[in-house]
Scaffold this active site. Structure first.
Site, PDB file in Angstrom:
ATOM      1  N   GLU A  73       0.838  -1.210   0.000  1.00 55.05           N
ATOM      2  CA  GLU A  73       0.000   0.000   0.000  1.00 55.05           C
ATOM      3  C   GLU A  73       0.873   1.261   0.000  1.00 55.05           C
ATOM      4  OE1 GLU A  73      -3.108   2.051  -0.658  1.00 55.05           O
ATOM      5  OE2 GLU A  73      -3.553  -0.036  -0.174  1.00 55.05           O
ATOM      6  N   GLU A  80       1.333   6.514  -7.048  1.00 53.56           N
ATOM      7  CA  GLU A  80       0.287   7.489  -7.362  1.00 53.56           C
ATOM      8  C   GLU A  80       0.816   8.913  -7.265  1.00 53.56           C
ATOM      9  OE1 GLU A  80      -3.007   6.678  -4.780  1.00 53.56           O
ATOM     10  OE2 GLU A  80      -3.689   4.973  -5.981  1.00 53.56           O
TER      11      GLU A  80
END
Length: 124
Positions: A73, A80
């Site tokens: 994650e 991102e």
């Protein structure tokens, strides 16, 4: 600079690298809902592990799953951010990169849930 000063400088750099890493974890925890959800589920699994009395091997499996999930994650979040730095426009390759990283997290999350349920069920 003497050898002792050089060694102190290396330790300071080493310490700073840990501080940067913890800062990244903290910032991700503060800003990313999915990371917060993963941490909450990890805490639930740890509690369940104590309740159903996981064996040492089961604890190792759960800790690897938790560590892997949180690390994945964090990498997804980093990717991102990098994509967002490169372009704010809607580009197919930027979307594909973000979607692939999110897909990797989803695959690992599904695997982790299946293994977690199996471990808990096995100990009931």
């Amino acid at each position: 600079m003497g050898l002792k000063d050089q060694q102190i400088s290396e330790w300071k750099r080493f310490y700073k690298s840990f501080m940067f890493a913890w800062s990244g974890i903290y910032q991700t925890f503060k800003s990313e809902r999915n990371f917060q959800i993963h941490v909450m589920i990890a805490a639930i699994m740890v509690i369940l592990g104590f309740v159903v009395r996981f064996s040492i091997i089961e604890w190792v499996i759960v800790l690897f799953l938790i560590g892997g999930m949180l690390a994945l994650e964090l990498m997804n979040t980093a990717l991102e951010h990098v994509v967002d730095l490169v372009t704010q426009e809607r580009k197919p390759l930027a979307k594909a990169a973000k979607d692939a990283a999110a897909g990797a997290v989803l695959v690992y999350a599904i695997l982790s849930v299946i293994i977690g349920i199996t471990l808990v069920y096995n100990n009931l």
